[in-house]
Design an enzyme around this catalytic site. Structure first.
Site, PDB file in Angstrom:
ATOM      1  N   HIS A 146      30.867  68.166  22.308  1.00  0.00           N
ATOM      2  CA  HIS A 146      32.013  69.045  22.028  1.00  0.00           C
ATOM      3  C   HIS A 146      31.804  69.885  20.759  1.00  0.00           C
ATOM      4  O   HIS A 146      32.474  70.903  20.580  1.00  0.00           O
ATOM      5  CB  HIS A 146      33.293  68.232  21.846  1.00  0.00           C
ATOM      6  CG  HIS A 146      33.815  67.612  23.095  1.00  0.00           C
ATOM      7  ND1 HIS A 146      33.998  68.315  24.259  1.00  0.00           N
ATOM      8  CD2 HIS A 146      34.189  66.327  23.374  1.00  0.00           C
ATOM      9  CE1 HIS A 146      34.464  67.507  25.199  1.00  0.00           C
ATOM     10  NE2 HIS A 146      34.591  66.296  24.688  1.00  0.00           N
ATOM     11  N   ASP A 186      29.299  63.363  31.113  1.00  0.00           N
ATOM     12  CA  ASP A 186      30.510  62.906  30.430  1.00  0.00           C
ATOM     13  C   ASP A 186      31.727  63.436  31.191  1.00  0.00           C
ATOM     14  O   ASP A 186      31.678  64.517  31.776  1.00  0.00           O
ATOM     15  CB  ASP A 186      30.508  63.439  28.995  1.00  0.00           C
ATOM     16  CG  ASP A 186      31.620  62.865  28.133  1.00  0.00           C
ATOM     17  OD1 ASP A 186      31.331  61.966  27.327  1.00  0.00           O
ATOM     18  OD2 ASP A 186      32.769  63.315  28.266  1.00  0.00           O
ATOM     19  N   HIS A 188      34.360  64.677  30.135  1.00  0.00           N
ATOM     20  CA  HIS A 188      34.888  65.894  29.519  1.00  0.00           C
ATOM     21  C   HIS A 188      33.821  66.990  29.521  1.00  0.00           C
ATOM     22  O   HIS A 188      32.631  66.712  29.410  1.00  0.00           O
ATOM     23  CB  HIS A 188      35.329  65.626  28.079  1.00  0.00           C
ATOM     24  CG  HIS A 188      36.357  64.551  27.957  1.00  0.00           C
ATOM     25  ND1 HIS A 188      36.033  63.233  27.688  1.00  0.00           N
ATOM     26  CD2 HIS A 188      37.712  64.587  28.075  1.00  0.00           C
ATOM     27  CE1 HIS A 188      37.142  62.508  27.644  1.00  0.00           C
ATOM     28  NE2 HIS A 188      38.169  63.299  27.871  1.00  0.00           N
ATOM     29  N   ASP A 279      32.463  57.856  30.097  1.00  0.00           N
ATOM     30  CA  ASP A 279      33.916  57.790  30.179  1.00  0.00           C
ATOM     31  C   ASP A 279      34.436  58.167  31.563  1.00  0.00           C
ATOM     32  O   ASP A 279      35.649  58.182  31.784  1.00  0.00           O
ATOM     33  CB  ASP A 279      34.587  58.643  29.094  1.00  0.00           C
ATOM     34  CG  ASP A 279      33.894  59.957  28.842  1.00  0.00           C
ATOM     35  OD1 ASP A 279      32.961  60.296  29.590  1.00  0.00           O
ATOM     36  OD2 ASP A 279      34.276  60.656  27.886  1.00  0.00           O
TER      37      ASP A 279
END
Length: 657
Positions: A146, A186, A188, A279
């Site tokens: 991120h 991931d 996200h 995740d």
């Protein structure tokens, strides 16, 4: 779907690097010991690998700090200096910066951990590129994908994988690494990595992630399948955005077989770097998906056919400690290639998965020959439907629900509902009562009882409240509501003021996006005045609204708030609804009576107020769209002028608790 194990070679011992450094555990949240991105994540993984004997079969390496000159390949000087200076600051500064930035925290160990995390990924990437190792796994934190060129974000300080990628391309050209495939699995979207290689055709960036039409973190359109790169990098950015949670092995393997693997064959990378977030794994508290360790193993195994098996994995997210440890071990066993992958998936992908796959292939068909033909109907027809109940204001990027059913839909639904027949519900007073097995019974009973539902947030605007009754959405809302079973409009509408404090908290909601939402302090205070719009609705409707305000994952086989609760609330003053205790508005508050009819609202608990005060849970001003909805409600209700309403909301949002 058969998992396959074509790349398994029992006679060949692969040299797998494993890099880990305890110093990365010095980075932790000073204000919240239960923060999901904690040192326990890597400790659990390391202990698992040691206990299982996996670690001793690998080449274990010590951590190494990255150099500024290498970090500067993707981050600007200001950002590097900021991260470097963190550890020399004091607690007040760390807390101020934690509030300033998007979902990050800082302490005295943050600088060192960030430098080691980035350095570890560079180190193993270089060893694999040189041929000293066949593959490697970097057990690192803080994660990186991120982090953007100029700022930390989403638990990430430096973008570890991006730094290592740019290092191989620009600083170690002698190694012959000219094309790099980055796979980000991931849950996200890897927004930072995408930005860094947006125009670079040497890097094929592939990200499969929850997007939920732009409402899942990082809550923007950057993760859309329409974002394909720019200039010479056009077509080299591939996003596969899930429409909802619940995606599992079958969904990911369908994307591998029909998107990633075909395009990777065309691209023909010299090395593969994986932003290995776990995740999306079963049980993860933030992801809401259900990929198994076996699923991750199969996904990785399919990538071993590229670049001669030169794969570098770097840990990103993953917040269920058991699930992340099991998933990492499954992946390292694949890298070691000493154990065949056994098993298969009987499940089908969601219908929405095929819809997303088709959209991705169509968008990129002019760039990749493998996407030029449509998928056969006989392939995409093998699917499972997705059932979603509601969209909730309490539903942020961490709260999601999905339920997959097979083609025998009736049987599966019966299997889901049946366990509720034996469920005993604690009503908060020490009394337990049997859950009703006939939803029509309680609905018929509660439909005869009227209450006043007192609203202080966006529901003050009638058209917004009617979304919870009739379904739909109004301007500013990102997701529609399913509505109540009884779609009758309120019998009466009144306005009253109450001696309670209005305030705004939380960072983001699925319904409104970034920004705080309204709460009413549970305790009365004669110095305070809050305007509330009262809707006279049935207790049945109130239950449906209570559900929609708190969760999207509950079977309404029995009421959340029943006659027992209604009869006791005048004395108790509030009734926390345990069945939806993770919702933000699960505390039903008694405000008195109007014409003999009880006035009820729903808000947070006093313990939540304490968390807001301490900073454990963020407080934030409302978004413009959300604030405007409240203002319009007050004006249309003829309580305040527009100027007065604006001032009322601004003061509520700016005053400290």
């Amino acid at each position: 779907m058969d998992s396959g194990s074509d790349s398994f070679k029992s006679s060949e011992r692969r040299r797998v690097g494993l890099i880990y450094d305890e110093r990365m555990g010095k980075h932790f949240d000073l204000t919240n010991k239960k923060h999901p991105e904690s040192p326990d994540r890597i400790h659990e993984i390391w202990n698992k690998l040691q206990d299982s004997g996996i670690a001793e079969r690998c080449t274990v390496m010590d951590g190494k700090e990255a150099k500024d000159e290498h970090i500067s390949l993707v981050h600007n000087r200001k950002h590097i200096d900021f991260i470097k200076s963190i550890s020399s600051k004091q607690e007040k500064f760390w807390k101020e910066m934690t509030k300033k930035y998007n979902s990050v925290y800082f302490n005295q160990g943050s600088s060192e951990a960030a430098y080691i995390s980035a350095g570890c990924v560079i180190e193993v990437a270089e060893k694999v590129a040189e041929g000293e190792l066949d593959s490697a796994f970097a057990i690192v934190r803080p994660p990186g994908h991120h982090a953007e060129p100029n700022q930390p974000m989403g638990f990430c300080l430096f973008n570890n994988v991006a730094i290592a990628t740019q290092y191989l391309l620009d600083k170690r050209a002698d190694l012959g690494i000219k094309k790099i495939l980055i796979v980000d699995w991931d849950v996200h979207h890897g927004n930072g990595t995408q930005k860094m290689f947006w125009k670079d055709p040497r890097v094929l960036f592939f990200s499969v992630h929850r997007h939920d039409f732009g409402t899942f973190y990082p809550c923007d359109e950057a993760g859309s399948h329409k974002m394909t790169g720019e200039g010479p990098g056009k077509g080299y950015n591939i996003n596969v955005p899930w429409e909802h949670g619940g995606c599992g092995d079958a969904d990911y393997l369908a994307v591998w077989d029909h998107v990633l693997i075909p395009v990777a064959k065309e691209f023909c990378p010299d090395i593969v770097l994986i932003s290995a977030g776990f995740d999306a794994a079963i049980g993860d508290p933030l992801g809401g998906c259900c990929v198994s360790p076996h699923g991750y193993a199969v996904m990785l195994n399919k990538l071993l056919e590229f670049a001669g098996g030169k794969i570098v994995m770097a840990l990103e997210g993953g917040y269920d400690k058991v699930s992340i440890a099991n998933s990492v071990q499954a992946c390292i066993e694949v890298l070691l290639q000493q154990k065949p992958i056994i098993g298969s998936s009987e499940a089908y992908p969601f219908e929405s998965t095929w819809r997303v796959i088709r959209a991705v292939r169509e968008k990129l068909s002019s760039f990749w020959q493998s996407f030029s033909e449509r998928l056969p109907v006989k392939v995409t027809s093998m699917s499972s439907p997705y059932i979603q109940v509601v969209s909730s204001d309490s539903e942020d990027e961490y709260n999601t629900f999905s339920n997959r059913v097979s083609q025998d839909l009736e049987k599966d639904i019966e299997n889901v509902i049946q366990p509720f027949s034996d469920l005993k519900v604690n009503d908060g007073t020490g009394t337990t009562r049997q859950a009703s097995t006939n939803p029509h019974t309680w609905r018929e009973e509660l439909a005869k009882i009227d209450i006043w539902y007192a609203t202080f947030g966006s529901n003050m605007k009638l058209s917004r409240f009617l979304c919870y009754i009739a379904g739909g959405q109004v301007e500013g809302m990102r997701k529609p509501c399913i509505g109540s079973l009884d779609k009758s409009k309120p019998k009466e509408i009144k306005w009253e003021s109450f001696p309670h404090r209005l305030f705004f908290a939380r960072e983001h909601t699925a319904t409104w996006g970034p920004g705080g939402v309204a709460f009413l302090h549970p305790e009365s205070n004669s110095d305070e005045k809050a305007y509330l719009c009262l809707y006279r609705i049935t207790l049945e409707q109130f239950n449906d609204v209570l559900l929609q305000e708190n969760t999207s994952s509950f079977d309404m086989n029995y009421p959340l708030f029943d006659m027992t609760d209604l009869q006791s609330i005048e004395e108790r003053k509030c009734v926390p609804v345990e069945a939806v205790k993770n919702g933000w508005y699960h505390n039903v508050l008694y405000l008195g009576k109007e014409n003999g009819i009880p006035i009820l609202t729903m808000t947070c608990r006093l313990s939540d107020v304490d968390n807001f005060k301490s900073g454990k849970v963020g407080m934030r001003k409302p978004s413009k769209e959300y604030a405007n909805t409240l203002i319009r409600g007050l004006v249309e209700g003829k309580q305040l002028s527009e100027e007065e309403a604006t001032t009322y909301i601004q003061e509520a949002a700016s005053r400290a608790l």
